[in-house]
Write an enzyme that holds these catalytic residues in place. Structure first.
Site, short mmCIF file in Angstrom:
data_model
loop_
_atom_site.label_atom_id
_atom_site.label_comp_id
_atom_site.label_asym_id
_atom_site.label_seq_id
_atom_site.Cartn_x
_atom_site.Cartn_y
_atom_site.Cartn_z
N HIS A 104 -1.52 0.19 -9.71
CA HIS A 104 -2.13 -0.79 -8.79
C HIS A 104 -2.72 -1.98 -9.57
CE1 HIS A 104 -3.98 -1.12 -4.51
NE2 HIS A 104 -3.77 -2.32 -5.02
N ARG B 113 0.88 -1.18 0.00
CA ARG B 113 0.00 0.00 0.00
C ARG B 113 0.91 1.22 0.00
NH1 ARG B 113 -3.38 -2.95 -1.43
NH2 ARG B 113 -5.42 -3.40 -0.51
N GLU C 155 -3.39 7.47 -4.18
CA GLU C 155 -3.89 6.94 -5.45
C GLU C 155 -5.41 7.09 -5.57
OE1 GLU C 155 -2.29 2.84 -4.76
OE2 GLU C 155 -4.33 2.22 -5.20
C1 GLV Z 1 -4.88 -5.33 -3.83
O1 GLV Z 1 -4.16 -4.43 -3.58
C2 GLV Z 1 -5.48 -6.19 -2.87
O2 GLV Z 1 -5.37 -5.90 -1.66
O3 GLV Z 1 -6.08 -7.19 -3.26
#
Ligand code: GLV
Length: 327
Positions: free
Chosen positions: A287, A240, A269
């Site tokens: 992401h 993250r 983001e």
């Molecule tokens: C993506 O970042 C997830 O947590 O699945």
């Protein structure tokens, strides 16, 4: 009897929506639409369940405004968008989507490591800009990957899958740090050695961040940690954004105090810190670590199955606060 009403807060694949429509009255966000927090609360009125994507914050204020809500099924393994204690206090079940994305996400972690260490995007931009005039010995010379030391911060399922790739596929020495040390058989399976956090930053040639984000993990990597890293090292974040102090990272990259970084996640983001966009030695992706069609389908299906299991049978496949079910 009226069928339960649920909300799909961000568009999912048609087959998953179809599956949910066999059990529920469904309102679904159209493709490309992202509702604001107040629009989300409005749409949630009268809904007992919602499928979220990790981008929707579920907190005490939303729960108070949506008293009919019983379950929030996150289409992500991370659930830092949930205030889980507030959900438990309100008797609302939270579920996530673990396991089905592990190998795919580890593949991408490795892809980002490779692209970062071997300067793939930086050299492509150079080529596309017509700047390639001749072959030269040190043109985009990067860092060695095979045989180097791979550091992993956060040794859950994805961390272990990355470790296996590094040890078994690339002959890397794998070191890791985690809240708790793995059982010896798990350490052996991914050929990883536990080290202290400082040693991890100091010894890794490539450091991959895969730890869950909690308030305590905010800026786990800041100026002090970056200063411990080798000037030749690369840093990869697929966890993250908030785990890394982006301004400290930009400074370290600009001053070449570390060689390069690969980031799939960002503090604000989908807004990206403009300073990051000006730094050449960083690879930036939106992401997408779990983004293959089979894996995203499996994640969405697991979230849907949690909604169906809970609202039709009172059980869940991957509950985060199972005490809500037993209560
Ligand atoms: C993506 O970042 C997830 O947590 O699945």
């Amino acid at each position: 009897m009226a069928r339960p009403a649920i909300l799909i807060a961000r568009a999912v694949f048609p087959e998953v929506e179809h599956k949910l429509r066999q059990h529920f009255e469904v309102e679904a966000a159209p493709p490309g639409v992202v509702w604001s927090p107040s629009q989300l609360v409005e749409r949630l009125q009268g809904k007992v369940g919602v499928l979220t994507t990790g981008g929707e914050r579920i907190d005490a204020a939303l729960l108070a405004a949506c008293p009919q809500l019983k379950i929030v099924a996150n289409l992500a393994v991370g659930f830092n968008n949930f205030d889980l204690p507030a959900m438990t206090a309100a008797g609302v079940l939270g579920t996530n989507a673990p396991d089905v994305l592990t190998e795919t996400t580890a593949d991408f972690g490795f892809a980002l490591l490779m692209a970062t260490a071997r300067r793939v995007t930086e050299s492509e931009h150079f080529l596309r800009a017509g700047q390639w005039k001749e072959w030269s010995l040190d043109l985009f010379a990067g860092a060695e990957v095979h045989g180097s030391t791979l550091g992993i911060l956060g040794m859950g399922r994805i961390g272990q899958a990355i470790a296996r790739r590094g040890a078994l596929g690339f002959g890397m020495q794998v070191i890791y740090h985690n809240r708790s040390r793995l059982e010896p058989d798990k350490e052996a399976a991914c050929q990883a050695r536990y080290v202290g956090k400082d040693a991890l930053f100091e010894q890794a040639d490539h450091l991959v961040l895969v730890l869950p984000y909690t308030p305590a993990a905010h800026h786990t990597v800041g100026a002090a940690e970056l200063a411990r890293m080798k000037p030749t090292a690369t840093l990869v974040n697929i966890a993250r954004g908030g785990i890394v102090d982006e301004n400290a990272l930009v400074a370290a990259l600009r001053e070449r105090r570390i060689a390069a970084a690969g980031l799939d996640v960002f503090e604000g983001e989908p807004t990206v810190n403009p300073a990051l966009l000006t730094v050449p030695n960083v690879v930036l992706t939106p992401h997408i670590a779990s983004a293959t069609i089979p894996t995203r389908t499996a994640m969405a299906t697991l979230a849907a199955d949690n909604l169906i299991a809970f609202l039709t049978e009172g059980r869940a496949l991957t509950p985060l606060n199972p005490q809500v079910i037993s209560a």
